[in-house]
Design a protein around this motif. Sequence first.
Motif, PDB file in Angstrom:
ATOM      1  N   SER A 110      -0.628   4.620  -0.726  1.00 46.71           N
ATOM      2  CA  SER A 110      -1.460   5.763  -0.354  1.00 46.71           C
ATOM      3  C   SER A 110      -2.735   5.193   0.239  1.00 46.71           C
ATOM      4  O   SER A 110      -3.526   4.572  -0.478  1.00 46.71           O
ATOM      5  N   ILE A 111      -2.935   5.371   1.538  1.00 52.49           N
ATOM      6  CA  ILE A 111      -3.996   4.658   2.240  1.00 52.49           C
ATOM      7  C   ILE A 111      -5.182   5.577   2.492  1.00 52.49           C
ATOM      8  O   ILE A 111      -5.058   6.599   3.171  1.00 52.49           O
ATOM      9  N   GLY A 112      -6.332   5.201   1.943  1.00 51.88           N
ATOM     10  CA  GLY A 112      -7.577   5.903   2.209  1.00 51.88           C
ATOM     11  C   GLY A 112      -8.506   5.002   2.999  1.00 51.88           C
ATOM     12  O   GLY A 112      -8.151   4.525   4.069  1.00 51.88           O
ATOM     13  N   ARG A 139      -0.282   7.317  -5.837  1.00 49.30           N
ATOM     14  CA  ARG A 139      -1.733   7.204  -5.709  1.00 49.30           C
ATOM     15  C   ARG A 139      -2.331   6.196  -6.697  1.00 49.30           C
ATOM     16  O   ARG A 139      -3.552   6.117  -6.843  1.00 49.30           O
ATOM     17  N   TYR A 188       0.858  -1.189   0.000  1.00 46.46           N
ATOM     18  CA  TYR A 188       0.000   0.000   0.000  1.00 46.46           C
ATOM     19  C   TYR A 188       0.896   1.242   0.000  1.00 46.46           C
ATOM     20  O   TYR A 188       1.809   1.362   0.819  1.00 46.46           O
ATOM     21  N   GLY A 234      -2.528   3.318  -6.024  1.00 46.85           N
ATOM     22  CA  GLY A 234      -3.231   2.392  -5.149  1.00 46.85           C
ATOM     23  C   GLY A 234      -4.553   2.946  -4.632  1.00 46.85           C
ATOM     24  O   GLY A 234      -5.252   2.260  -3.885  1.00 46.85           O
ATOM     25  N   ARG A 235      -4.887   4.181  -4.996  1.00 45.07           N
ATOM     26  CA  ARG A 235      -6.183   4.773  -4.616  1.00 45.07           C
ATOM     27  C   ARG A 235      -7.038   4.728  -5.870  1.00 45.07           C
ATOM     28  O   ARG A 235      -6.908   5.571  -6.758  1.00 45.07           O
ATOM     29  N   ASN A 286      -5.823   1.769 -12.290  1.00 46.96           N
ATOM     30  CA  ASN A 286      -4.868   2.616 -11.597  1.00 46.96           C
ATOM     31  C   ASN A 286      -4.821   4.042 -12.118  1.00 46.96           C
ATOM     32  O   ASN A 286      -3.997   4.835 -11.657  1.00 46.96           O
ATOM     33  N   ASP A 338     -11.656   2.197  -1.257  1.00 46.60           N
ATOM     34  CA  ASP A 338     -10.989   2.783  -2.422  1.00 46.60           C
ATOM     35  C   ASP A 338      -9.474   2.603  -2.397  1.00 46.60           C
ATOM     36  O   ASP A 338      -8.752   3.320  -3.079  1.00 46.60           O
ATOM     37  N   THR A 339      -8.973   1.654  -1.615  1.00 44.64           N
ATOM     38  CA  THR A 339      -7.531   1.485  -1.480  1.00 44.64           C
ATOM     39  C   THR A 339      -7.146   0.022  -1.651  1.00 44.64           C
ATOM     40  O   THR A 339      -7.734  -0.861  -1.021  1.00 44.64           O
ATOM     41  N   ASN A 351      -0.569  -1.156  -4.386  1.00 45.18           N
ATOM     42  CA  ASN A 351      -0.178  -0.535  -5.648  1.00 45.18           C
ATOM     43  C   ASN A 351       0.297  -1.609  -6.626  1.00 45.18           C
ATOM     44  O   ASN A 351       1.243  -2.343  -6.356  1.00 45.18           O
TER      45      ASN A 351
END
Length: 511
Positions: free
Chosen positions: A194-196, A232, A192, A234-235, A252, A200-201, A204
């Motif tokens: 960018s963790i949201g 991002r 990971y 990964g978001r 992605n 939505d995460t 990557n």
Amino acid sequence: MEIDKAIRESDDRRLKTKYNNAIYVIRRALALYSIEEVAFSFNGGKDSIVLLHLLRAGYFLHKGEQSCSNGSVSDFPIRTIYFEISSAFPEINSFTYDTATTYGLQMDIIRLDFKTGLEALLKAKPIRAIFLGVRIGDPTAERKFNSLSISWDWFNATFSTFNHHKVSVLIDVWAFILTCKVQYCSLYDQGYTSIGSVHDTVPNALLCISNSSSGEGKFKPAYLLSDGRLERAGRVKKIHSSACGKLPAVNNGLEIVDSHKRSMLTASIIAVGDEILSGTVEDQLGPSLCKKLHSIGWLVTQVAIVRNDIDSVAEEVDRLKSNNDMIFIYGGVGPVHSDVTLAGAAKAFGVRLAPDEEYEEYLRHLIGNQCTSDRNEMAQLPEGISELLHHEKLPVPMIKCQNVFVLSATNVTELDKEWDCFIELARSNGSLVLMEPYASKCLTTKLSDVEAAQVLSKLSLEFPDLYIGCYRKSRHEPIIIRVEGKDGARIESAVNALYKKSRAGAFSEIL
């Protein structure tokens, strides 16, 4: 204070400069406002972890070392705001509360949306300045309460009042975390970046490692992402097909994700020896190890030769350890004064050499009556990061220091034996991912160097996922072209394209 000490002892001049600028900004804020009037928003992410430790260091220096000498590292009175959401990863929540306990954070937990929750807090508390964190390029980066801009590469430690006054400096997030050895959420070691929220995460995809034996996907840690602009990736919005093994597929936001890069694991090789550098001894282990790594689908990015010198070893290990999945190092392992490999590795990781009783016992059985006072020196390993890998065919265990693997072999025969044991252990404990092997085709040409260069340059642009290299066995022999990759169909397509781009018979395959 451990953070300030780690930065001061670092050789990274750029990091030191940015750290000093950040500390100046923080100390300025603390001079302008009382502790009760200052707060910072903490969400458990890597960016806010850097901010937390910068604030701890700034507060320590602001108060002065003499006045803080009696306080503990957990003495941190700045108010901490945590927006707890139901869709947060459990790992983020656990890490946040564990961090609060470790450092004595005064937590204000808000379970409302950001705007409503912050407005309510400001009405109830005398907060006049706040430290926040968002990445540069985030959709929220220009909102009213943006006081901390973050990118993967750079940490923008910004002091801001609600009158929109901003002062900004930059610090490399992962350089800070790795240099100061601070704890971060375990999700970053699972790919990971960018963790949201859980909705939505995903890991990557650019860090995905394909496991050819199981078909499942594994991921490199976040700090190995080569291009911070793709943090991002990964978001994402989830789609229907599979992106990596059994993990849910994602879009992605990239037009093309370079799948051959995702399927690569990288290694570097370090040879330690003045004799190699002087030409007294020819290094045979390096080329042999390259072939072995290549045979299991790994990409060797560099082979380096360094002197029998602690600083030389430490600098090379430190330079390579964060950019490779594994480092193999050989030479300089033993009882004499020039055997400095383990000491260099220890220095690269910022730890000391310490006696290892288990390893010493193996050496005692191996050396027997020949034991001297040097025995204890040989049994000293980098403290806290060393792992002994046991195999019945080896007289002593192999040594692994995080992602640095220390080889004791001194010749190719010993290397073959050690490598076979290593592969056997790796297969049994899952410590090494065996990748899809490389495939290749070799061709030769009747064209001149200039004519061949023009055709091959165009082919390389058309097939960037393949290695297309040229060499001669001797000056008077024809050029050999090697087309290599992990997709046999792509190699075949590249060879056919080469035939089409040149006149008939210009290239021919070597069987």
